[in-house]
Design a protein around this motif. Structure first.
Motif, PDB file in Angstrom:
ATOM      1  N   GLY A   1       0.819  -1.213   0.000  1.00 21.10           N
ATOM      2  CA  GLY A   1       0.000   0.000   0.000  1.00 21.10           C
ATOM      3  C   GLY A   1       0.851   1.260   0.000  1.00 21.10           C
ATOM      4  N   ILE A   2       1.890   1.296   0.826  1.00 20.20           N
ATOM      5  CA  ILE A   2       2.747   2.483   0.894  1.00 20.20           C
ATOM      6  C   ILE A   2       3.502   2.663  -0.424  1.00 20.20           C
ATOM      7  CG2 ILE A   2       4.805   3.445   2.023  1.00 20.20           C
ATOM      8  CD1 ILE A   2       3.742   2.195   4.634  1.00 20.20           C
ATOM      9  N   GLY A   3       3.977   1.555  -1.010  1.00 21.39           N
ATOM     10  CA  GLY A   3       4.671   1.651  -2.295  1.00 21.39           C
ATOM     11  C   GLY A   3       3.778   2.209  -3.391  1.00 21.39           C
ATOM     12  N   LEU A   4       2.541   1.680  -3.503  1.00 16.91           N
ATOM     13  CA  LEU A   4       1.603   2.185  -4.509  1.00 16.91           C
ATOM     14  C   LEU A   4       1.220   3.632  -4.216  1.00 16.91           C
ATOM     15  CD1 LEU A   4      -0.800  -0.866  -5.007  1.00 16.91           C
ATOM     16  CD2 LEU A   4       0.748   0.107  -6.709  1.00 16.91           C
ATOM     17  N   GLY A   5       1.023   3.961  -2.921  1.00 15.38           N
ATOM     18  CA  GLY A   5       0.645   5.325  -2.549  1.00 15.38           C
ATOM     19  C   GLY A   5       1.705   6.341  -2.937  1.00 15.38           C
ATOM     20  N   VAL A   6       2.972   5.999  -2.727  1.00 13.00           N
ATOM     21  CA  VAL A   6       4.060   6.910  -3.121  1.00 13.00           C
ATOM     22  C   VAL A   6       4.058   7.105  -4.639  1.00 13.00           C
ATOM     23  CG1 VAL A   6       6.576   7.144  -3.268  1.00 13.00           C
ATOM     24  CG2 VAL A   6       5.511   6.428  -1.121  1.00 13.00           C
ATOM     25  N   PHE A   7       3.831   6.029  -5.386  1.00 12.21           N
ATOM     26  CA  PHE A   7       3.796   6.142  -6.850  1.00 12.21           C
ATOM     27  C   PHE A   7       2.653   7.043  -7.302  1.00 12.21           C
ATOM     28  CE2 PHE A   7       2.104   4.497 -10.931  1.00 12.21           C
ATOM     29  CZ  PHE A   7       3.185   4.819 -11.748  1.00 12.21           C
ATOM     30  N   PHE A   8       1.459   6.838  -6.746  1.00 15.13           N
ATOM     31  CA  PHE A   8       0.319   7.671  -7.137  1.00 15.13           C
ATOM     32  C   PHE A   8       0.504   9.121  -6.677  1.00 15.13           C
ATOM     33  CE2 PHE A   8      -2.265   3.552  -7.009  1.00 15.13           C
ATOM     34  CZ  PHE A   8      -2.175   3.399  -8.385  1.00 15.13           C
ATOM     35  N   GLY A   9       1.090   9.314  -5.498  1.00  8.32           N
ATOM     36  CA  GLY A   9       1.370  10.673  -5.031  1.00  8.32           C
ATOM     37  C   GLY A   9       2.331  11.384  -5.954  1.00  8.32           C
ATOM     38  N   TRP A  10       3.359  10.667  -6.422  1.00  6.87           N
ATOM     39  CA  TRP A  10       4.309  11.252  -7.379  1.00  6.87           C
ATOM     40  C   TRP A  10       3.602  11.614  -8.679  1.00  6.87           C
ATOM     41  CZ3 TRP A  10       5.299   8.990 -12.138  1.00  6.87           C
ATOM     42  CH2 TRP A  10       6.241   9.656 -12.938  1.00  6.87           C
ATOM     43  N   ALA A  11       2.770  10.691  -9.189  1.00  2.87           N
ATOM     44  CA  ALA A  11       2.099  10.920 -10.475  1.00  2.87           C
ATOM     45  C   ALA A  11       1.161  12.120 -10.399  1.00  2.87           C
ATOM     46  CB  ALA A  11       1.323   9.668 -10.885  1.00  2.87           C
ATOM     47  N   ALA A  12       0.361  12.200  -9.313  1.00  3.87           N
ATOM     48  CA  ALA A  12      -0.546  13.345  -9.158  1.00  3.87           C
ATOM     49  C   ALA A  12       0.258  14.637  -9.009  1.00  3.87           C
ATOM     50  CB  ALA A  12      -1.440  13.136  -7.941  1.00  3.87           C
ATOM     51  N   GLY A  13       1.401  14.566  -8.340  1.00  2.58           N
ATOM     52  CA  GLY A  13       2.249  15.746  -8.175  1.00  2.58           C
ATOM     53  C   GLY A  13       2.811  16.237  -9.495  1.00  2.58           C
ATOM     54  N   GLU A  14       3.077  15.316 -10.422  1.00  2.00           N
ATOM     55  CA  GLU A  14       3.566  15.730 -11.738  1.00  2.00           C
ATOM     56  C   GLU A  14       2.534  16.610 -12.446  1.00  2.00           C
ATOM     57  OE1 GLU A  14       6.705  14.914 -13.499  1.00  2.00           O
ATOM     58  OE2 GLU A  14       7.037  14.875 -11.327  1.00  2.00           O
ATOM     59  N   LEU A  15       1.248  16.298 -12.257  1.00  2.00           N
ATOM     60  CA  LEU A  15       0.205  17.137 -12.844  1.00  2.00           C
ATOM     61  C   LEU A  15       0.172  18.507 -12.177  1.00  2.00           C
ATOM     62  CD1 LEU A  15      -2.819  14.682 -13.268  1.00  2.00           C
ATOM     63  CD2 LEU A  15      -1.166  15.421 -14.973  1.00  2.00           C
ATOM     64  N   LEU A  16       0.278  18.537 -10.842  1.00  2.00           N
ATOM     65  CA  LEU A  16       0.289  19.813 -10.133  1.00  2.00           C
ATOM     66  C   LEU A  16       1.501  20.648 -10.526  1.00  2.00           C
ATOM     67  CD1 LEU A  16      -0.802  18.768  -6.529  1.00  2.00           C
ATOM     68  CD2 LEU A  16      -2.083  20.183  -8.120  1.00  2.00           C
ATOM     69  N   GLY A  17       2.619  19.969 -10.792  1.00  2.00           N
ATOM     70  CA  GLY A  17       3.837  20.679 -11.143  1.00  2.00           C
ATOM     71  C   GLY A  17       3.711  21.490 -12.417  1.00  2.00           C
ATOM     72  N   THR A  18       2.772  21.106 -13.307  1.00  2.00           N
ATOM     73  CA  THR A  18       2.581  21.883 -14.535  1.00  2.00           C
ATOM     74  C   THR A  18       1.941  23.225 -14.250  1.00  2.00           C
ATOM     75  OG1 THR A  18       0.402  20.866 -14.927  1.00  2.00           O
ATOM     76  CG2 THR A  18       2.325  19.769 -15.877  1.00  2.00           C
ATOM     77  N   ARG A  19       1.264  23.341 -13.104  1.00  2.00           N
ATOM     78  CA  ARG A  19       0.616  24.603 -12.739  1.00  2.00           C
ATOM     79  C   ARG A  19       1.361  25.356 -11.644  1.00  2.00           C
ATOM     80  NH1 ARG A  19      -5.920  23.352 -12.516  1.00  2.00           N
ATOM     81  NH2 ARG A  19      -6.162  22.804 -14.706  1.00  2.00           N
ATOM     82  N   MET A  20       2.266  24.700 -10.969  1.00  2.00           N
ATOM     83  CA  MET A  20       2.964  25.308  -9.842  1.00  2.00           C
ATOM     84  C   MET A  20       4.459  25.040  -9.992  1.00  2.00           C
ATOM     85  SD  MET A  20       2.157  24.747  -5.782  1.00  2.00           S
ATOM     86  CE  MET A  20       0.455  25.254  -5.996  1.00  2.00           C
ATOM     87  N   ALA A  21       5.192  26.079 -10.376  1.00  2.00           N
ATOM     88  CA  ALA A  21       6.612  25.908 -10.681  1.00  2.00           C
ATOM     89  C   ALA A  21       7.421  25.467  -9.471  1.00  2.00           C
ATOM     90  CB  ALA A  21       7.172  27.221 -11.233  1.00  2.00           C
ATOM     91  N   THR A  22       6.949  25.789  -8.270  1.00  2.00           N
ATOM     92  CA  THR A  22       7.718  25.466  -7.060  1.00  2.00           C
ATOM     93  C   THR A  22       7.443  24.060  -6.535  1.00  2.00           C
ATOM     94  OG1 THR A  22       5.978  26.503  -5.719  1.00  2.00           O
ATOM     95  CG2 THR A  22       7.876  27.870  -6.312  1.00  2.00           C
ATOM     96  N   TYR A  23       6.589  23.293  -7.234  1.00  2.00           N
ATOM     97  CA  TYR A  23       6.229  21.962  -6.739  1.00  2.00           C
ATOM     98  C   TYR A  23       7.352  20.969  -7.004  1.00  2.00           C
ATOM     99  CZ  TYR A  23       3.576  17.727  -5.804  1.00  2.00           C
ATOM    100  OH  TYR A  23       3.154  16.524  -5.282  1.00  2.00           O
ATOM    101  N   GLU A  24       7.687  20.157  -6.014  1.00  2.00           N
ATOM    102  CA  GLU A  24       8.570  19.013  -6.183  1.00  2.00           C
ATOM    103  C   GLU A  24       8.202  17.963  -5.143  1.00  2.00           C
ATOM    104  OE1 GLU A  24      12.621  19.931  -3.718  1.00  2.00           O
ATOM    105  OE2 GLU A  24      12.429  20.900  -5.677  1.00  2.00           O
ATOM    106  N   LEU A  25       8.486  16.702  -5.455  1.00  2.00           N
ATOM    107  CA  LEU A  25       8.092  15.594  -4.585  1.00  2.00           C
ATOM    108  C   LEU A  25       8.828  15.653  -3.257  1.00  2.00           C
ATOM    109  CD1 LEU A  25       6.486  12.898  -4.355  1.00  2.00           C
ATOM    110  CD2 LEU A  25       8.552  11.756  -5.192  1.00  2.00           C
TER     111      LEU A  25
END
Length: 842
Positions: A777-801
């Motif tokens: 669960g933690i492994g999958l959660g980190v992967f999905f958190g990273w993927a969703a963050g990549e989308l946010l990063g397109t709108r927020m230049a300061t975003y990083e995992l």
């Protein structure tokens, strides 16, 4: 076969209870969500509908679009239009409505209620039918007000008390001359309503001689449609529009239903998660039930029962269990409705009073979900049992999975997992708006794929615990062997916990990364120590900026003043700033030219510059709201963000073209930086105004992230349901595993393993299975958190995992705790088995 199925249900009461609980929790969440959202929506709609009982037709000013270089503006509702409305044949009366932001301080000087719902208005004449007086008399002049009864109750105010009130400007200290009752939806939702006499309200809200709306009441026997037609003929159609009271109530109800639909969808997602987890447990439970009764079912086949009858008997058993669970889940859902209401109120939301609404749709949904989910989960085990040849089943030579079935399962799991990863990775390269559906599809495919592959993954991952388990001697080695003995059962049990932790981990990773991105954005974009603004987001009086500039210890200030304009035929909002100080108060990355603001020289954010194809040195003509035109030059192009963007020019250039200049916020820098003393000076300089908020960078960051924090806290509370279901699943699996291994446990006791060793073996087995689910669960959660963050990063230049290692460790500890707690009862049951009876059992 029907009697046989009923006998099997009633013969194993503990097993029945555990299965019913697993289904009931999922059903309770679905029915509780439906009851809660229906009740809440009904309460808001009833509250808002009462607010339109004194309006048959509402007259509103229309917005007149600008053309060419002209900026559009809203028409005004004058006293003449009010008189014309009152004179139409079907009108009994007409009331001029004035609205504006009014903040009330409590007895400690703090803002009462939510700033966005702190409203002010006018009391019409000596008696206003909209606001019946509970006590006191009508107000007259700026030194008298009325307040609503709910605000008076919350703050402890009575008639004769003095208030601190702010109306987009200086603090007033009027006397409460009366308290009124209201069905206003803002008040019901936790806001406040303050009333002045009409002339005072028009003056304070900057609308002398004009109204925001005209409410017309029809004469007896005149319908709303007829009155609307009369008003449409009597009033100028290019300046006014009319709407019936019924239509206003319907529109309001539709708006409330739409706003509630998002909450309903969100809550139903969590209900679906609980059901999804519960489905694994039910399927797992029925698989073990069927496995335990293999000889019994084989005997039924031997005496003449067909495969279809055997399958049907299992489905009948599932139907009975599902019906009982659905009914109890529906009742429990009413309790969850009360719990959700309390949770919302604890998180600061005010919910209007209203009855509990249980619709036929809610009842049908609860019954359908409980019964269908249980029967679907039981169908595959029942079908599998019916296929076992009677002779093989009675000789105990059946249960082995063929190599072909294992290869097929692993191939399907690998295909689903690969497709899920590919879709998620593709979604991260897409636009944020269009990527949501592919991201969701990829997540579902990957979770299903990992679930299918879990039996394959269980062997190497559980084998990795061997060095640790050896420290527990024989009990540890036996626990590891038991955990991998039936990979499918272990996988189904671990999957329940895996799904819950996947969601919790994914949201936590995303929220933590987002919070840090917001902090970084606030600190990188601002050099100002404080930003001053209105609590409701409305504009500030220019006097605020002047007072702040004159305050001791303030070294630089810049108001941010928005104004509409027309550029190349398009409406653009200009941001007026203090050109000499803005560079000292902001820290924006310049991509082209220099950050110079003054005279006709302006700076532009990169997105706006790109849309108009501007660069440093480009010139353009702007048409201001007063019709004046001016040629401006782009001195520089800066990198905009969520906090600061747009076309910046000097207020000295902009203000002469504004009829009523107002500021959205004021940036302030002080000599000693941020401190309690510096903030107190600013608060006192502004007259301790409850409507004005003074925020430093940390406050700004927390304010932006508040919504995400609230969602995360609600998520933790709601997903606790999935964890509870997972605990039940582990208990169920272990209890049935102990039952299956009764003879084996008896033999272990006979050759010297004591009761403490038996308990330790069962507990360690549970711990290993739970940690296995937790790691996945933690492994999958980190992967999905990273993927969703990549989308946010397109709108927020300061975003990083950012990986919250501390919380991830807590989640792993939570998985271990689930395993320990779930093993308490099965371990005790295993230790209490009579060894001689267990050895004799078949």
């Amino acid at each position: 076969m029907f009697r046989t199925a009923l006998r099997n249900v009633l013969a194993h009461k503990a097993r029945l209870l555990m299965t019913v609980l697993a289904v009931m929790l999922g059903v309770a969440f679905v029915s509780g969500t439906l009851v809660f959202t229906n009740s809440l929506s009904n309460a808001f709609q009833n509250s808002s509908a009462k607010g339109f009982t004194h309006v048959d037709v509402a007259v509103e000013a229309t917005y007149q679009e600008g053309s060419g270089d002209q900026v559009g503006k809203r028409a005004e509702l004058t006293q003449e239009l009010l008189d014309d409305s009152a004179r139409v044949p079907g009108a009994a009366s007409a009331i001029g409505v004035v609205r504006g932001f009014t903040a009330i301080a409590d007895k400690d000087g703090k803002l009462i209620g939510d700033g966005f719902r702190s409203q002010g208005g006018n009391y019409w004449g000596s008696e206003d039918p909209r606001y019946p007086l509970k006590s006191g008399t009508a107000p007259h002049g700026e030194d008298q007000v009325l307040i609503d009864s709910e605000t008076a109750r919350r703050a402890g105010y009575e008639v004769g008390d003095t208030l601190r009130v702010s109306v987009d400007g200086p603090v007033l200290t009027p006397t409460v001359t009366g308290i009124f009752t209201t069905d206003d939806g803002n008040v019901a939702a936790g806001g406040s309503l303050t009333l002045f006499d009409t002339a005072t309200a028009q003056k304070l809200f900057g609308k002398p001689g004009t109204y925001d709306e005209i409410d017309v009441k029809a004469k007896a026997g005149v319908g709303q449609a007829a009155l609307k037609a009369q008003l449409d003929r009597a009033l100028p159609g290019d300046r006014t529009g009319t709407t019936t009271g019924e239509q206003l109530a319907d529109d309001q109800a539709r708006m409330i239903a739409d706003s509630m639909s998002g909450m309903k969808r969100g809550l139903l997602v969590f209900a679906g998660i609980s059901l999804f987890v519960g489905t694994f447990i039910i399927a797992n439970t029925f698989s073990m039930l069927v496995a335990q009764r293999t000889k019994e079912l084989a005997l039924l086949r031997a005496v003449g029962a067909s495969r279809r009858q055997v399958t049907r008997s299992v489905l009948i058993e599932a139907f009975v269990v599902g019906t009982v669970a659905a009914v109890t889940g529906l009742v429990a859902g009413i309790g969850i409705n009360a719990g959700l209401k309390s949770l919302m109120e604890a998180l600061g939301a005010t919910i209007p009073e209203g009855p509990v609404v249980i619709t036929p749709g809610t009842v049908v949904s609860a019954l359908a979900v409980g019964i269908l989910v249980t029967m679907l989960a039981a169908w595959l085990p029942g079908r599998r049992a019916a296929k076992i040849p009677p002779v093989a089943a009675m000789s105990g030579l059946h249960a082995k999975a063929t190599t072909r079935s294992l290869v097929l399962r692993n191939t399907v799991g690998a295909l689903f997992s690969g497709a899920g990863v590919a879709v998620v990775l593709t979604a991260t390269t897409m636009d944020a708006d269009s990527a949501q559906a592919p991201m969701g599809l990829g997540a579902v495919l990957l979770i299903i794929g990992v679930f299918v592959l879990t039996p394959l993954l269980s062997r190497p991952l559980i084998a990795a615990t061997a060095p640790v388990l050896r420290a527990f001697g024989v009990a540890g080695r036996l626990a590891r062997q038991n955990a991998v003995r039936n990979p499918r059962r272990t996988a189904a049990t671990a999957a329940a916990l895996m799904i819950g932790l996947t969601l919790i981990t994914g949201m936590t990773v995303m929220a933590g990364s987002l919070q840090q991105a917001i902090d970084r954005m606030a600190s990188s974009a601002l050099r100002a120590d404080y930003v001053v603004s209105m609590a409701n987001g409305n504009s500030l009086s220019p006097d605020i900026g002047e007072k702040l500039r004159a305050t001791e210890g303030v070294t630089a200030t810049s108001p941010l003043r928005n104004a509409p304009s027309r550029i190349e035929g398009e409406t653009e909002y200009l941001t007026g700033v203090n050109g000499s100080a803005i560079g000292e108060l902001t820290d924006l990355k310049v991509k082209d030219g220099s950050f110079t603001v003054g005279g006709t020289r302006v700076v532009v954010d990169d997105e706006t510059a790109k849309s108009y194809r501007w660069k440093a040195g480009s010139s353009f003509t702007v048409a201001y709201e007063d019709g004046g035109k001016q040629k401006l030059t782009v001195a520089g192009v800066y990198e905009g963000n969520e906090m600061i963007r747009g076309i910046m020019l000097d207020n000295a250039t902009l203000s002469p073209h504004q009829s009523d200049p107002t500021d959205m916020q004021v940036m302030v820098r002080t000599a000693g930086g941020t401190s309690d003393a510096a903030k107190d000076k600013l608060v006192k300089a502004l007259g301790s105004n409850p409507a004005i908020q003074i925020m430093d960078k940390k406050d700004i960051s927390n304010n932006i992230a508040q919504m995400f924090t609230l969602m995360l806290n609600m998520l933790y509370g709601l997903l606790a349901m999935a964890v509870v279901v997972a605990v039940l699943g582990v208990i169920n699996t272990l209890a049935m595993s102990v039952f299956e291994r009764s003879q084996e446990i008896g033999m272990l006791r006979a050759i010297g393993l004591d009761r403490r060793g038996i308990k330790r073996m069962v507990r360690l087995e549970s711990l290993v299975i739970s940690l296995f689910g937790g790691v996945l669960g933690i492994g999958l959660g980190v992967f999905f958190g990273w993927a969703a963050g990549e989308l946010l990063g397109t709108r927020m230049a300061t975003y990083e995992l950012v990986l919250p290692w501390g919380r991830l460790a807590v989640f792993l500890l939570l998985a271990a705790t689930v395993g320990v707690l779930a093993a308490l009862w099965p371990a005790r049951r295993a230790a209490r088995l009579n060894m001689l009876q267990a050895i004799k059992s078949e």
